[in-house]
Design a protein around this motif. Structure first.
Motif, short mmCIF file in Angstrom:
data_model
loop_
_atom_site.label_atom_id
_atom_site.label_comp_id
_atom_site.label_asym_id
_atom_site.label_seq_id
_atom_site.Cartn_x
_atom_site.Cartn_y
_atom_site.Cartn_z
N LEU A 68 -10.58 0.16 -3.47
CA LEU A 68 -10.28 -1.25 -3.70
C LEU A 68 -8.77 -1.50 -3.69
CD1 LEU A 68 -11.45 -4.03 -4.28
CD2 LEU A 68 -11.35 -3.49 -6.72
N ARG A 69 -8.02 -0.61 -4.31
CA ARG A 69 -6.54 -0.71 -4.26
C ARG A 69 -6.04 -0.62 -2.83
NH1 ARG A 69 -4.12 3.88 -7.60
NH2 ARG A 69 -2.23 3.07 -6.61
N PHE A 70 -6.65 0.28 -2.07
CA PHE A 70 -6.26 0.47 -0.67
C PHE A 70 -6.53 -0.79 0.15
CE2 PHE A 70 -7.66 1.73 3.63
CZ PHE A 70 -6.47 2.25 4.11
N LEU A 71 -7.70 -1.37 -0.01
CA LEU A 71 -8.07 -2.58 0.74
C LEU A 71 -7.22 -3.78 0.32
CD1 LEU A 71 -11.95 -2.18 0.78
CD2 LEU A 71 -10.35 -1.72 2.64
N ASP A 77 -0.70 -7.12 2.75
CA ASP A 77 0.42 -6.52 3.50
C ASP A 77 1.39 -5.78 2.60
OD1 ASP A 77 -0.55 -7.47 5.90
OD2 ASP A 77 0.58 -9.34 5.80
N ASP A 78 0.86 -5.15 1.55
CA ASP A 78 1.70 -4.36 0.65
C ASP A 78 1.53 -2.89 1.00
OD1 ASP A 78 3.27 -3.37 -1.34
OD2 ASP A 78 1.84 -3.75 -2.97
N GLU A 101 -1.30 8.70 4.12
CA GLU A 101 -0.95 8.80 5.53
C GLU A 101 -1.27 7.50 6.26
OE1 GLU A 101 -2.98 12.17 7.06
OE2 GLU A 101 -1.58 13.64 6.21
N VAL A 102 -2.43 6.90 5.91
CA VAL A 102 -2.79 5.62 6.53
C VAL A 102 -1.78 4.55 6.15
CG1 VAL A 102 -4.51 3.78 6.58
CG2 VAL A 102 -5.24 6.17 6.65
N MET A 103 -1.36 4.50 4.89
CA MET A 103 -0.36 3.52 4.47
C MET A 103 0.97 3.74 5.19
SD MET A 103 -2.00 1.60 2.44
CE MET A 103 -0.73 0.63 1.67
N LYS A 104 1.33 4.99 5.40
CA LYS A 104 2.56 5.29 6.13
C LYS A 104 2.47 4.81 7.58
CE LYS A 104 5.54 9.13 7.54
NZ LYS A 104 5.72 10.61 7.54
N PHE A 106 0.61 2.35 8.66
CA PHE A 106 0.72 0.89 8.62
C PHE A 106 2.19 0.47 8.53
CE2 PHE A 106 -3.82 0.36 7.27
CZ PHE A 106 -4.17 -0.50 8.28
N ARG A 107 2.98 1.16 7.70
CA ARG A 107 4.40 0.81 7.57
C ARG A 107 5.13 1.01 8.90
NH1 ARG A 107 3.79 3.50 2.53
NH2 ARG A 107 4.68 5.42 3.40
N GLU A 108 4.80 2.10 9.59
CA GLU A 108 5.45 2.37 10.87
C GLU A 108 5.08 1.31 11.92
OE1 GLU A 108 4.24 6.28 11.86
OE2 GLU A 108 5.59 7.27 10.44
N VAL A 109 3.79 0.94 11.95
CA VAL A 109 3.35 -0.07 12.92
C VAL A 109 4.01 -1.42 12.64
CG1 VAL A 109 1.37 -1.40 13.72
CG2 VAL A 109 1.16 1.06 13.41
N ARG A 110 4.08 -1.79 11.35
CA ARG A 110 4.72 -3.06 11.01
C ARG A 110 6.20 -3.04 11.35
NH1 ARG A 110 4.44 -5.56 5.02
NH2 ARG A 110 5.73 -3.72 4.56
N ALA A 111 6.88 -1.94 11.06
CA ALA A 111 8.30 -1.84 11.39
C ALA A 111 8.52 -1.93 12.89
CB ALA A 111 8.88 -0.53 10.85
N GLU A 112 7.61 -1.31 13.67
CA GLU A 112 7.72 -1.36 15.12
C GLU A 112 7.50 -2.78 15.63
OE1 GLU A 112 5.71 0.75 19.07
OE2 GLU A 112 5.08 1.30 17.05
#
Length: 456
Positions: A68-71, A77-78, A101-104, A106-112
């Motif tokens: 639930l925290r993950f979702l 978008d946190d 790893e999934v959160m990381k 997501f951060r890389e995709v958003r930064a890109e």
């Protein structure tokens, strides 16, 4: 994530121990039964069992809370959320590692994506074509720097605000269909511009968006116009010269023949002397007018025979002072004053001095003719650097001014507002300015005079 203070090595071991403890508690509760002597013990065991059930449910739902925290992190978008689980065994540790790893990722995709967005925004803001994106209701989403420069506006929120710049443009942006194009005239200060407007429709996240590209094609239109006039003049002058030259030659020869007859007293001359003299005068008139027409045609050929400018560096102020000295006698005879307004520092221009002098003399003479009927005729010549640091020269008069229709045609070859004029002076001036990569424009208002502006 909080864990039980008594940490075991594995999640399964904790689950088994909890179940065993719960089973033992249930067995004790059943063994005690409803014996009145063990009422307090029965009550204590019952409460203890309820507590164990609650802790077991809480323990079992930790994984759900973790997901639930993950979702929620994804929803809002946190992507800074981190999952740390220790003492829960290899399975839970592997789960937390994969979630991090999934959160990381997501951060890389958003930064890109943000980097790409910033990259494309920089491109859109720096291209030379004006871009406007807006919704069907007229709300502007994007107005790049080129569009602001073309329209000479700041930040805009609605397309309707462009009515102050050009009502045709504001109306066209809203009414043009997908992939439609239109040519819209706008005024940029003292200069006239024609914008090519192309509108297309896009779908952005299911919402319809319109994008309009604006491009100033004034120079291209002027170039095509001058090319068309050059081709026409070449054809006309060629045909006229081919027709008039023989007429001029034959009429001159015939006049000489008739003159020889009028000088003789021979009886075989059957025509009266007076009639021969009339025919001679007619032939002489034809010859003279033919020569005038040839001269006239040769004058028009100047529009198509301009040579490449021979660039040199000279002081604009000195050139203007020389022109004033050159025209001093004509101005004094007409009682017209010529004033020069030039800066103290030298304005050095790289151009063909003779060509620029020809343009300035032509414009000053036009100005003097425009004010010759004024009791206080005045011509003012200004030289300065404009907002783009371009050398600019203004020739202003206090004559009667021109109508908007005349201003629109003033640079067309053969068009003139003067009673006697060929209509090539201003066309020639514009051609010379185009050869110098410059521009000539006009501002005029009836009763307030006219101003011609040269920008190099």
């Amino acid at each position: 994530m909080r864990s039980n203070p008594i940490r075991f090595r594995t999640y399964r071991l904790q689950l088994v121990l909890r179940l065993l403890l719960l089973s033992a508690s249930l067995y004790g509760l059943a063994w005690v039964g409803f014996n009145p002597d063990y009422r307090s013990t029965f009550l204590g065991l019952f409460i203890f069992i309820l507590l164990q059930i609650g802790l077991l449910v809480h323990f079992h739902e930790r994984t759900n809370r973790l997901f639930l925290r993950f979702l929620n992190a994804i929803k809002y978008d946190d992507f800074t959320e981190q999952f740390h689980i220790s003492g829960e065994g290899n399975t839970m540790r592997e789960l937390s590692l994969r979630l991090n790893e999934v959160m990381k990722k997501f951060r890389e995709v958003r930064a890109e994506k943000e980097a790409h967005l910033q990259y494309f925004e920089v491109i859109v803001q720096h291209i030379g074509i004006g871009i406007i994106t807006f919704k069907p209701d007229g709300s502007i989403l994007l107005l790049n720097n080129a569009a602001r420069k073309l329209l000479q506006v700041g930040q805009l929120r609605q397309v309707q605000e462009l009515e102050t710049v050009s009502p045709q443009l504001a109306l066209g942006l809203q009414q043009l269909g997908n992939d439609d194009k239109v040519l819209v005239p706008v005024r940029q200060g003292a200069e006239q511009a024609n914008l090519s407007v192309h509108v297309i429709e896009l779908s952005l996240l299911g919402e319809r968006v319109r994008m309009a590209s604006l491009q100033n094609i004034q120079s291209e239109l002027e170039e095509k116009e001058m090319e068309a006039w050059h081709n026409l003049i070449k054809v006309l002058t060629h045909e006229i010269m081919n027709s008039v030259t023989p007429i001029a030659s034959l009429s001159a020869s015939a006049y000489e023949e008739v003159s020889s007859f009028t000088d003789t007293d021979a009886e075989e001359v059957t025509l009266l002397r007076e009639e021969l003299e009339d025919i001679g005068q007619c032939l002489q008139t034809i010859s003279r007018r033919s020569d005038g027409l040839i001269y006239f045609v040769n004058d028009f050929r100047n529009l198509t025979t301009l040579s490449v400018p021979k660039l040199s560096r000279f002081n604009v102020t000195e050139l203007l002072q020389e022109i004033k000295m050159l025209l001093r006698g004509q101005l004094a005879a007409r009682q017209i004053s010529l004033q020069l307004e030039v800066p103290k520092e030298a304005l050095l221009l790289s151009a063909d001095r003779a060509m620029v002098e020809q343009v300035l003399i032509n414009l000053v003479k036009n100005a003097t003719e425009a004010v010759q009927e004024q009791p206080d005729g005045k011509v003012t010549v200004r030289a300065y650097l404009d907002e783009r640091s371009r050398i600019s020269i203004e020739i202003q008069d206090n004559g009667h001014g021109m109508t908007p229709e005349a201003m629109a045609k003033i640079f067309i070859p053969f068009f003139t507002t003067k009673k006697s004029g060929s209509g090539i002076g201003l066309s020639l001036s514009r051609q010379i300015m185009r050869l110098h990569k410059g521009a000539i424009s006009v501002q005029s208002e009836l009763g307030k005079g006219t101003t011609f502006i040269l920008r190099f």
